[in-house]
Design a protein around this motif. Sequence first.
Motif, PDB file in Angstrom:
ATOM      1  N   THR A 101       1.886   5.365  -0.041  1.00 37.41           N
ATOM      2  CA  THR A 101       0.880   6.665   0.452  1.00 37.41           C
ATOM      3  C   THR A 101       1.422   7.535   0.270  1.00 37.41           C
ATOM      4  OG1 THR A 101       0.773   5.967   2.873  1.00 37.41           O
ATOM      5  CG2 THR A 101      -1.109   5.571   1.711  1.00 37.41           C
ATOM      6  N   ALA A 114       1.585   9.005  -4.053  1.00 32.62           N
ATOM      7  CA  ALA A 114       1.757   7.447  -4.466  1.00 32.62           C
ATOM      8  C   ALA A 114       1.386   7.466  -6.245  1.00 32.62           C
ATOM      9  CB  ALA A 114       0.780   6.639  -4.320  1.00 32.62           C
ATOM     10  N   GLU A 168      -6.265   5.428  -5.950  1.00 37.00           N
ATOM     11  CA  GLU A 168      -7.999   5.695  -5.125  1.00 37.00           C
ATOM     12  C   GLU A 168      -7.687   6.930  -4.849  1.00 37.00           C
ATOM     13  OE1 GLU A 168      -9.011   3.723  -1.476  1.00 37.00           O
ATOM     14  OE2 GLU A 168      -8.091   1.963  -1.778  1.00 37.00           O
ATOM     15  N   THR A 217      -3.002   0.381  -3.679  1.00 37.28           N
ATOM     16  CA  THR A 217      -2.190  -0.874  -3.642  1.00 37.28           C
ATOM     17  C   THR A 217      -1.930  -2.184  -4.533  1.00 37.28           C
ATOM     18  OG1 THR A 217      -4.478  -1.183  -1.786  1.00 37.28           O
ATOM     19  CG2 THR A 217      -3.045  -3.215  -2.387  1.00 37.28           C
ATOM     20  N   VAL A 260       0.709  -1.620  -0.369  1.00 37.38           N
ATOM     21  CA  VAL A 260       0.010  -0.006  -0.109  1.00 37.38           C
ATOM     22  C   VAL A 260       1.019   1.222  -0.353  1.00 37.38           C
ATOM     23  CG1 VAL A 260      -1.078   1.265   0.925  1.00 37.38           C
ATOM     24  CG2 VAL A 260      -1.375  -1.140   1.214  1.00 37.38           C
ATOM     25  N   ASP A 286      -4.042   9.234  -4.417  1.00 38.49           N
ATOM     26  CA  ASP A 286      -3.944   9.938  -2.539  1.00 38.49           C
ATOM     27  C   ASP A 286      -3.340   8.030  -2.097  1.00 38.49           C
ATOM     28  OD1 ASP A 286      -5.081  11.773  -2.735  1.00 38.49           O
ATOM     29  OD2 ASP A 286      -7.203  11.051  -2.127  1.00 38.49           O
ATOM     30  N   LYS A 287      -3.922   6.974  -2.166  1.00 41.96           N
ATOM     31  CA  LYS A 287      -3.530   5.573  -1.810  1.00 41.96           C
ATOM     32  C   LYS A 287      -3.795   4.576  -3.077  1.00 41.96           C
ATOM     33  CE  LYS A 287      -5.635   2.197   1.062  1.00 41.96           C
ATOM     34  NZ  LYS A 287      -6.474   1.586   1.928  1.00 41.96           N
TER      35      LYS A 287
END
Length: 158
Positions: A107, A110, A136, A125, A105, A122-123
């Motif tokens: 952050t 990213a 995301e 995975t 993951v 923002d995130k």
Amino acid sequence: MLCTALAAASSLGAAERATAGREPIVITADRMDADKLGDLVRFTGSVVLKKENMTLNSDYLVVYYDAPDKGIREIEAIGNVVVTKEGRVAMANRAVYYSNEEKIVLTGDARIIENKNQLGGDKITLFMRDDRSIVEGGKVLIYQDKAEEQTNRTQRSK
């Protein structure tokens, strides 16, 4: 001074690991220190983690072990994180690798770069087993070749 550590991908013995198909994790850094008899190991300075066909670089890295079996629970990388796997490069300020799920993951600014295309969010995975990712709160930049772009325009205008 360069420190090197081998971290087994699970608590299995070497023979069992080989049959399970999981390779060891190799970590090199300028400095390494451990707390609580191996429950936590910190790596500082020019950190490089290698696992099978994936490489992770960062300024700082912490390996967290499960208390009962001493297998790796998660690995946290902080600062100038770069993950490289098969021509794809992912970058962030922070990354957490979850051993059981084999996912990372990302952050903090990213992004993933593959060829000329770029994903940012923002995130993000990364699922290492499935070779897929989830972005995301982000954006996608896709670049096309001039010839391909012209073909698409011609087809739309017909």
